[in-house]
Design a protein around this motif. Structure first.
Motif, short mmCIF file in Angstrom:
data_model
loop_
_atom_site.label_atom_id
_atom_site.label_comp_id
_atom_site.label_asym_id
_atom_site.label_seq_id
_atom_site.Cartn_x
_atom_site.Cartn_y
_atom_site.Cartn_z
N VAL A 48 0.87 -1.18 0.00
CA VAL A 48 0.00 0.00 0.00
C VAL A 48 0.90 1.22 0.00
O VAL A 48 1.79 1.34 0.85
N TRP A 49 0.68 2.16 -0.92
CA TRP A 49 1.56 3.32 -1.04
C TRP A 49 0.74 4.60 -1.03
O TRP A 49 -0.37 4.64 -1.57
N GLY A 50 1.28 5.63 -0.40
CA GLY A 50 0.67 6.94 -0.48
C GLY A 50 0.19 7.49 0.85
O GLY A 50 0.18 8.70 1.04
N ARG A 51 -0.23 6.61 1.78
CA ARG A 51 -0.71 7.09 3.08
C ARG A 51 0.14 6.63 4.25
O ARG A 51 -0.18 6.88 5.40
N PRO A 164 -7.22 2.98 16.04
CA PRO A 164 -7.91 2.58 14.81
C PRO A 164 -8.95 3.61 14.36
O PRO A 164 -9.97 3.80 15.01
N TRP A 165 -8.71 4.27 13.25
CA TRP A 165 -9.77 5.07 12.63
C TRP A 165 -10.67 4.17 11.77
O TRP A 165 -11.88 4.33 11.75
N SER A 166 -10.05 3.23 11.05
CA SER A 166 -10.77 2.27 10.22
C SER A 166 -9.80 1.15 9.91
O SER A 166 -8.65 1.17 10.35
N PHE A 170 -5.00 3.85 10.43
CA PHE A 170 -4.67 3.47 11.80
C PHE A 170 -3.25 3.91 12.09
O PHE A 170 -2.46 4.19 11.18
N GLN A 171 -2.93 3.97 13.38
CA GLN A 171 -1.60 4.40 13.78
C GLN A 171 -1.13 3.61 14.99
O GLN A 171 -1.88 3.37 15.93
N TYR A 172 0.13 3.21 14.94
CA TYR A 172 0.82 2.65 16.09
C TYR A 172 1.85 3.66 16.56
O TYR A 172 2.71 4.09 15.77
N ARG A 209 -1.05 4.47 8.83
CA ARG A 209 -1.65 5.05 7.62
C ARG A 209 -2.69 6.05 8.08
O ARG A 209 -3.69 5.69 8.69
N TRP A 210 -2.44 7.31 7.77
CA TRP A 210 -3.20 8.41 8.34
C TRP A 210 -4.21 9.00 7.38
O TRP A 210 -4.00 9.00 6.16
#
Length: 340
Positions: A48-51, A164-166, A170-172, A209-210
């Motif tokens: 996955v690229w871009g976010r 978790p936004w979705s 999500f972010q760690y 990924r934000w």
């Protein structure tokens, strides 16, 4: 004394992958932890690229200076910075670089898996774990360089949280606060000590990924008050509605999680006025002495940051209902709005 639990969030106690085979959020990773248990190797910019957002940010506060270094990749750019602040003269010396496609940036797949580094013509940053449980921070930029060891005392705990936004956003984050620091800083070839007994380092490690448009508060403090070593870790705005928070305090190396969203009160017309950060189990006043203002507008990449440095005082209460009061814990509180 019996006291209500401070957090209903799940504590993660074993190694867990942040993403599944499709690159989506692994629901088993959602929670908080005292050690950096999360495997973030799936945030590699390939599937996955871009976010993707990956960064290592370190800040060291001494009685005389503040030093910071950032190595980051946001897929389409690497954003790096070396910054030094003289607390007596209030001279700020900073050098930043935005590198297309994050060329040359080295970031470990997961925290502890290897060094991080970035290098441009005028600047270099190297972050590496070394023997005896320490992280060595080396940075060089015009007029400044530093070489600092951030120790990990035996039994020291840090806060890790998966927000978790979705399943695709999500972010760690790992916020490792109250790390004793020592070493040397040079400004214009004049040497300054980073004294071992009065200097503290903080790590902000991020993988995720934000959303493109996001706001957050972050507060951190490290130091001693009375007979205690105290670390303060506070967050706001970006976690609202996710079921996760990044609020905690560290008392003599032991992490105490706070599961509630806190109330942040500050004056956006004058960030140097005192801040108030409160909740059922925490009541803090933050008194700033300097506002590091950053405004970036590079089209798709925009940032509006006020990072205020100062000192915290107040109290917090653990899950057993025991309150700890403190004064003079130095650190920062920030208000950030990013489009990235």
């Amino acid at each position: 004394m019996t006291h209500k639990p401070q957090s209903t969030e799940r504590e993660i106690t074993q190694r867990t992958a942040l993403t599944d085979a499709r690159g989506r959020l692994n629901p088993d990773a959602v929670g908080w932890m005292r050690r950096p248990f999360v495997d973030t190797s799936g945030i590699d910019g390939r599937r996955v690229w871009g976010r993707n957002k990956r960064w290592e940010y370190w800040c060291v506060m001494t009685p005389t200076h503040i030093m910071a270094a950032t190595v980051s990749s946001i897929d389409y750019a690497g954003v790096h910075e070396v910054w030094v602040f003289d607390r007596e003269t209030e001279e700020s010396i900073g050098h930043g670089a935005t590198v297309p496609l994050a060329r040359g940036a080295v970031l470990p797949a997961s925290l502890g898996d290897g060094p991080a580094s970035a290098s441009t013509r005028d600047m270099s940053i190297e972050i590496a774990d070394v023997d005896a449980g320490a992280t060595r921070l080396r940075a060089r930029a015009p007029r400044v360089r530093f070489d600092v060891a951030a120790e990990t005392p035996p039994g020291h705990e840090s806060l890790g949280v998966v927000v978790p936004w979705s399943e695709s956003r999500f972010q760690y984050t790992v916020k490792d606060i109250a790390r004793p620091a020592s070493g040397t800083l040079w400004i214009d070839d004049v040497e300054y000590a980073v004294p071992a007994d009065r200097s503290w380092a903080v790590l902000d490690h991020g993988r995720g990924r934000w959303p493109y448009n996001v706001r957050w508060n972050w507060g951190a403090g490290s130091g001693t008050s009375g007979d205690h070593v105290i670390g303060i870790q506070l967050g706001g705005q970006w976690t609202v509605g996710t079921g996760s928070t990044e609020n905690a305090f560290v008392l003599d190396g032991r992490l105490h999680k706070i599961g509630e969203e806190l109330r942040w009160q500050y004056d956006t017309a004058n960030y140097l006025e005192p801040w108030r950060i409160t909740g059922d189990d925490i009541d803090l006043t933050f008194e700033p002495f300097y506002d590091k203002v950053t405004r970036t507008n590079l089209g798709v990449l925009q940032s509006h940051t006020d990072q205020c440095f100062g000192a915290y005082s107040g109290w917090f209460r653990d899950a057993d209902g025991v309150a700890t009061e403190f004064t003079g814990i130095e650190g920062w509180a920030e208000d950030v709005h990013n489009r990235w």
